[in-house]
Design a protein around this motif. Sequence first.
Motif, PDB file in Angstrom:
ATOM      1  N   GLY A  59       0.822  -1.200   0.000  1.00  0.00           N
ATOM      2  CA  GLY A  59       0.000   0.000   0.000  1.00  0.00           C
ATOM      3  C   GLY A  59       0.854   1.246   0.000  1.00  0.00           C
ATOM      4  N   LEU A  89      -7.724   6.785  -0.443  1.00  0.00           N
ATOM      5  CA  LEU A  89      -7.799   5.320  -0.514  1.00  0.00           C
ATOM      6  C   LEU A  89      -8.067   4.857  -1.938  1.00  0.00           C
ATOM      7  N   GLY A  92      -4.929   4.292  -3.992  1.00  0.00           N
ATOM      8  CA  GLY A  92      -3.908   3.360  -3.537  1.00  0.00           C
ATOM      9  C   GLY A  92      -3.236   3.695  -2.228  1.00  0.00           C
ATOM     10  N   THR A  94      -2.826   3.649   1.544  1.00  0.00           N
ATOM     11  CA  THR A  94      -3.334   2.867   2.661  1.00  0.00           C
ATOM     12  C   THR A  94      -2.976   3.483   4.011  1.00  0.00           C
ATOM     13  N   ASP A 328      -1.101   7.381  -6.943  1.00  0.00           N
ATOM     14  CA  ASP A 328      -0.905   6.665  -8.203  1.00  0.00           C
ATOM     15  C   ASP A 328      -0.236   7.554  -9.245  1.00  0.00           C
ATOM     16  N   ASP A 372      -1.448  -4.271   4.070  1.00  0.00           N
ATOM     17  CA  ASP A 372      -1.843  -3.058   3.356  1.00  0.00           C
ATOM     18  C   ASP A 372      -1.389  -3.236   1.918  1.00  0.00           C
ATOM     19  N   VAL A 374      -2.246  -2.812  -2.520  1.00  0.00           N
ATOM     20  CA  VAL A 374      -2.955  -2.167  -3.620  1.00  0.00           C
ATOM     21  C   VAL A 374      -2.731  -2.980  -4.892  1.00  0.00           C
ATOM     22  N   VAL A 382      -5.420   2.184 -10.175  1.00  0.00           N
ATOM     23  CA  VAL A 382      -5.724   1.382  -8.991  1.00  0.00           C
ATOM     24  C   VAL A 382      -7.050   0.657  -9.179  1.00  0.00           C
ATOM     25  N   THR A 385      -7.928  -1.567  -3.215  1.00  0.00           N
ATOM     26  CA  THR A 385      -7.088  -1.155  -2.092  1.00  0.00           C
ATOM     27  C   THR A 385      -7.523  -1.920  -0.849  1.00  0.00           C
TER      28      THR A 385
END
Length: 397
Positions: A59, A89, A92, A94, A328, A372, A374, A382, A385
């Motif tokens: 994540g 979130l 991506g 976390t 991202d 965590d 992604v 993404v 997640t």
Amino acid sequence: MKSNLLIFNGKLIGREVIQENSYLYVKDGVICDIGIGKPTHVDEEILSIDATGLYISPGFIDMHVHGGGGHDFMDGTVEAFLGVAETHLRYGTTALCPTTLTSTMEALFRTLDAYKTAKEINTQGAQFIGVHLEGPYFALSQKGAQDPKYIRHPDPAEYERILAYSDDIVRWSAAPELPGAIAFGRYVKSKNKLLALAHTDAIYEEVQTAFDNGYTLATHFYSAMSGITRRNAYRYAGAIEAGYLIDGMDVEIIADGIHVPSPLLRLVFKIKGTDRIALITDAMRAAGMPEGESILGGKQEGTRVIVEDGVAKLMDRSAFAGSVATADRLVRTMMREGNVALLDSVQMMTSTPARIMGLDKKGHLAIGMDADIVLFDEDIRVMATIVAGKLKYKKED
């Protein structure tokens, strides 16, 4: 809700290699098995996710973010905290570090109070990992979009009161050349907080002294930071050059391709490398929102800004006013404009910020680490997640 999770048929991003056709098994929020193919020993009730060839990544950890989704932490409301966490979130993130701006003490304490409540009920967004105080101890000449009426020199009575008020503060950014800034830094470090230099006109020698006294991170490197200057005909290396010359200095960069353009992305990576660079959004409330007018900082005390060309600017266009990036975008930009490999780009968004923030159980995928995770495609879009082993976001088909 099922407590265990299996992700399979994905390209798992490890510390040194990307392994295809991998699986990852999670139990009670912790990674307990990683391998190739599909495990056969899992027999309890489980949520199974076919990654269909997507990347399975740690994540993203954003250690410097102000807002998103129409919210800013300086709004000082629980709603704002939860809204920002849920917005990032989807891209991506976390785990994130809510960041303040220069403000009145009343506004700061209101924000700290809101954090304390929000962290206890935040079940749908990125995890909170502590508050980052950005200011108010800055150089006026490097104020950027910070409100100058709140900028001042360090005051022991003030900063001791602030740190006594909240245990949730984990980092503080300040200009180390100000009168009292070294004593301030020593006090902050004595409380086991991360100390960073920011909005500074310091020269190399001042930064070296600051580093020796605990200023180990350069906040949004290049932004609101001195470079080579001349004083009485003599040239002096600035904070930027110091960040390069001091091997142990970590740097965080807003890798949106605008705050730090392509040539500088390549330069900072060439000199500092994966292990010393953390990617940050420094996002304000307009992140994840349409372009147009917005507000930097709290709705009541904030500054009107305009969002255009993928960045927030002051209304007179004289300076940037925070980014509208998401995690991202940082990874994607670092790859495309910084010419950095996917593995390195992801590590600067995961393991490096985890190390800087002292998050021993986050930042990479291994047995015993927090789950965590992604999932994203080749374009870093993404698709899902997962926070603490729970699927929090799944992109709609």
